[in-house]
Design an enzyme around this catalytic site. Sequence first.
Site, PDB file in Angstrom:
ATOM      1  N   LYS A 187       0.874  -1.173   0.000  1.00 62.79           N
ATOM      2  CA  LYS A 187       0.000   0.000   0.000  1.00 62.79           C
ATOM      3  C   LYS A 187       0.911   1.223   0.000  1.00 62.79           C
ATOM      4  CE  LYS A 187      -4.219   1.768   2.094  1.00 62.79           C
ATOM      5  NZ  LYS A 187      -3.871   3.166   2.297  1.00 62.79           N
ATOM      6  N   TYR A 224      -1.885   0.721 -10.427  1.00 61.50           N
ATOM      7  CA  TYR A 224      -2.349  -0.612 -10.018  1.00 61.50           C
ATOM      8  C   TYR A 224      -3.832  -0.871 -10.270  1.00 61.50           C
ATOM      9  CZ  TYR A 224      -3.118   2.514  -6.081  1.00 61.50           C
ATOM     10  OH  TYR A 224      -3.462   3.595  -5.324  1.00 61.50           O
ATOM     11  N   CYS A 282      11.997   7.738  53.976  1.00 60.04           N
ATOM     12  CA  CYS A 282      11.048   7.405  52.926  1.00 60.04           C
ATOM     13  C   CYS A 282      11.275   5.963  52.457  1.00 60.04           C
ATOM     14  CB  CYS A 282      11.243   8.380  51.763  1.00 60.04           C
ATOM     15  SG  CYS A 282      10.173   8.037  50.391  1.00 60.04           S
ATOM     16  N   ASP A 306       2.133   4.843   0.178  1.00 56.83           N
ATOM     17  CA  ASP A 306       1.616   5.973   0.942  1.00 56.83           C
ATOM     18  C   ASP A 306       1.873   7.273   0.190  1.00 56.83           C
ATOM     19  OD1 ASP A 306       0.306   7.132   2.974  1.00 56.83           O
ATOM     20  OD2 ASP A 306       1.916   6.947   4.452  1.00 56.83           O
ATOM     21  N   CYS A 340      11.884  13.969  47.234  1.00 61.01           N
ATOM     22  CA  CYS A 340      11.553  13.731  48.626  1.00 61.01           C
ATOM     23  C   CYS A 340      12.901  13.577  49.307  1.00 61.01           C
ATOM     24  CB  CYS A 340      10.745  12.449  48.759  1.00 61.01           C
ATOM     25  SG  CYS A 340      10.618  11.955  50.480  1.00 61.01           S
ATOM     26  N   CYS A 386       5.286  13.798  49.581  1.00 58.45           N
ATOM     27  CA  CYS A 386       5.758  12.563  48.944  1.00 58.45           C
ATOM     28  C   CYS A 386       4.686  11.467  49.042  1.00 58.45           C
ATOM     29  CB  CYS A 386       7.034  12.110  49.632  1.00 58.45           C
ATOM     30  SG  CYS A 386       7.565  10.474  49.137  1.00 58.45           S
TER      31      CYS A 386
HETATM   32  P1  AMP Z   1      -7.527   4.665   2.268  1.00 58.19           P
HETATM   33  O1  AMP Z   1      -7.259   6.026   1.700  1.00 58.19           O
HETATM   34  O2  AMP Z   1      -6.772   4.413   3.560  1.00 58.19           O
HETATM   35  O3  AMP Z   1      -8.959   4.323   2.337  1.00 58.19           O
HETATM   36  O4  AMP Z   1      -6.858   3.620   1.280  1.00 58.19           O
HETATM   37  C1  AMP Z   1      -7.234   3.580  -0.044  1.00 58.19           C
HETATM   38  C2  AMP Z   1      -6.169   4.190  -0.849  1.00 58.19           C
HETATM   39  O5  AMP Z   1      -4.989   3.409  -0.805  1.00 58.19           O
HETATM   40  C3  AMP Z   1      -6.478   4.216  -2.300  1.00 58.19           C
HETATM   41  O6  AMP Z   1      -7.269   5.306  -2.597  1.00 58.19           O
HETATM   42  C4  AMP Z   1      -5.123   4.332  -2.919  1.00 58.19           C
HETATM   43  O7  AMP Z   1      -4.801   5.701  -3.079  1.00 58.19           O
HETATM   44  C5  AMP Z   1      -4.184   3.811  -1.876  1.00 58.19           C
HETATM   45  N1  AMP Z   1      -3.355   2.696  -2.340  1.00 58.19           N
HETATM   46  C6  AMP Z   1      -2.011   2.638  -2.222  1.00 58.19           C
HETATM   47  N2  AMP Z   1      -1.526   1.519  -2.754  1.00 58.19           N
HETATM   48  C7  AMP Z   1      -2.570   0.822  -3.235  1.00 58.19           C
HETATM   49  C8  AMP Z   1      -2.695  -0.410  -3.906  1.00 58.19           C
HETATM   50  N3  AMP Z   1      -1.618  -1.181  -4.154  1.00 58.19           N
HETATM   51  N4  AMP Z   1      -3.919  -0.813  -4.251  1.00 58.19           N
HETATM   52  C9  AMP Z   1      -5.015  -0.049  -3.961  1.00 58.19           C
HETATM   53  N5  AMP Z   1      -4.958   1.136  -3.360  1.00 58.19           N
HETATM   54  C10 AMP Z   1      -3.755   1.571  -2.979  1.00 58.19           C
END
Ligand code: AMP
Length: 707
Positions: A130, A245, A450, A132, A445, A427
């Site tokens: 996923k 993707y 103590c 970021d 203290c 204390c």
């Molecule tokens: P969220 O924003 O947390 O709901 O996650 C969904 C988002 O993850 C999607 O809108 C994509 O922008 C992102 N994303 C990143 N990598 C992927 C992936 N390999 N497949 C699908 N979504 C992805």
Amino acid sequence: MTHEQGNLFDEKTLAEATSDAGARIEHLRREIEHHSYLYYAKDAPEISDGAFDSLMRELRELEAAHPEYYDANSPTQRVGGYVGEQFAPVRHASRMYSLDDAMDFGELDAWIDRVEDFFGHLVPMVCELKIDGSSIALSYEDARLVQASTRGDGVTGEDVTANLRTVKNVPLRLREEARDGIATSGVLELRGEVYMPKTSFEALNAAAEAQGKQGFANPRNAAAGSLRQKDPNVTASRDLSSFLYAVADENMLTLETQWELLQWLHEAGFHVNPDVKRVTTREEVHAFCEEAIKRRGSLPYEIDGVVVKVDSFAQQREMGFTARAPRWAIAFKFPPEEKTTLLKEIRVQVGRTGKLTPVAEMEPVVVAGSTVARATLHNEDEILRKDLRVGDTVIVRKAGDVIPEVLRPVLSLRPEDAEVWHMPATCPSCGNPVIREEGEADYRCISIDCPAQALERLLHWASRGAMDIDGMGEEIVARLVESGRVADVADYYTLDEFELSQLDMGRANKKGEAIRLGETVAKKLVAAIDTSRHRTFARALFGLGIRHVGKTVAESITAVFPSIEALCAANEQDLAGIDGVGEKIARSLYVFLHTPDNVAVIERLQKQGVTLADEVDTTQQLPQTLEGLSFVLTGSLVESGMTRDEAGAELKARGAKVSSSVSKKTSYVIAGEAAGSKYDKAVALGVPVLDEKAFLAILETGEVPEQ
Ligand code: AMP
């Protein structure tokens, strides 16, 4: 604060914080909306994803438990996103969904279960990282890029075509090889993520900082912010990259699975993440996620989880969508490093040296994979600086193995009657007033009595540089404290041999019987305690463990005030006038000597025959029974553990002479273990030789035992 009071207090704040679920829901919604705006519209979040997710979670759970507060406009019902006015709106070919989250392996399994139940068996899935970054949709017509847009609210995004054209590895024209895969003419909308590599993010922020400007909070915001620039030249100057993707409408392609789509995207000229795997079992999904957690830090770009998708498009269609997310996919989120939780109490701990440390007691939460319920808050200033109050919803952070930390409160969720926190005046362990010295952050203290500080103080008193009670080590002292027999240094002098010999060492022998200290050690200890009654006043003063009064300072003090009486009669000014003693030390010393508990211990020490004055030095104290005798020491004194110097000093203290070589004039040679040539010489010269036992008898009786 007593234990009972603490509990009552807890219950009250807890009840207050949760009694009105409706109000809490409303608060959370407003707070989440505020942070969504900062995040999506401003690209400048104030709180981390983990903290944001944890607020969202709480809201979801509360809404589930209280359906009467349902609201279609709640942030839980929407795809996170924002459509700005700066860019033209673009309607997506199909909705850009969010993904449901699995916050741990249990939730991931629950999703796999659902897939399995749905089809009656597990179907092939694709695991992807996923990424970021910032979601994008790219529209191609006749294989040419015609439009690019952000996700926006999922239905409508912002037109960022000009900016996106500058992003490297986004093909402006699809490669010939891939054209076969396109089923129909028309607009083909492909989807993916624009991201900024970690190193580029750091460089960008460093440059911003150098110009005195504010940088971005993280690479994802940097990517989103760079994409949403008015001037495409600015976007071009940023090192943005992309991974594709997804396709908006899979019917536009001649493909049947996600796996084929990834291959096709690659052929078409897109950058496709290589860390993808087609799997068929639960174990493989787990293994992929675990591997991703491990590799997360070493990847050149940020990832925040793993996306698992049902591979077949037909099966995806069968499962369909909920209002906000596909049922056929799940985002396994990495254990967040920040969470929100309730600060139930601030408890004060007394350290072994009297330092008072406030500790946050929280509603337990799992952060970065482990449960956090407690975190040090360091000192009062730190609490005031962070403005933490009992009853607050706080953000806790725990990154990997790092110690958990309370970052800050979520102010909008603060109960109305939450009070500013202050260190208690007394204390919590002994009830004596606590002090804070000027220029210091810690409260302490300083009571000698103590219980929390007992062990440390007792060990210090017995240590070499102080009263040197030989053999009084940590294990024995700890047992004495635990048994309740010794609470302060004066109690040492009330111990007798029999009682000590019976001390339960808290261990058992092979037969299961309690191991006791035993007679031999007890005897030696009592002798050592006895000897310590007559140390110099400086050593005793140092031994009391008064803050800032080290060995040298103690010597300077006792040179001016050679007895405890004289010292106690001095005022702060007199003390500050001593060479090497400033106001700070004088203050600490004065307060110590005038704290009633300390005075009581000092009086008891004197009653037990501990000389807290210099007129009565050891040498003059002991009867000079060995006058006229000369000794030579050889070998090592194993039983008593004394060095030859120490043994010599004991003999000298009784009037003897001690020399280093044996002659006819030598009265006695004391030979310990592994005695060498001096022993032989003594025998040759007919000088009587004493063993260690005899030596110890001399110390005890003052006389040389008869041979
Ligand atoms: P969220 O924003 O947390 O709901 O996650 C969904 C988002 O993850 C999607 O809108 C994509 O922008 C992102 N994303 C990143 N990598 C992927 C992936 N390999 N497949 C699908 N979504 C992805």
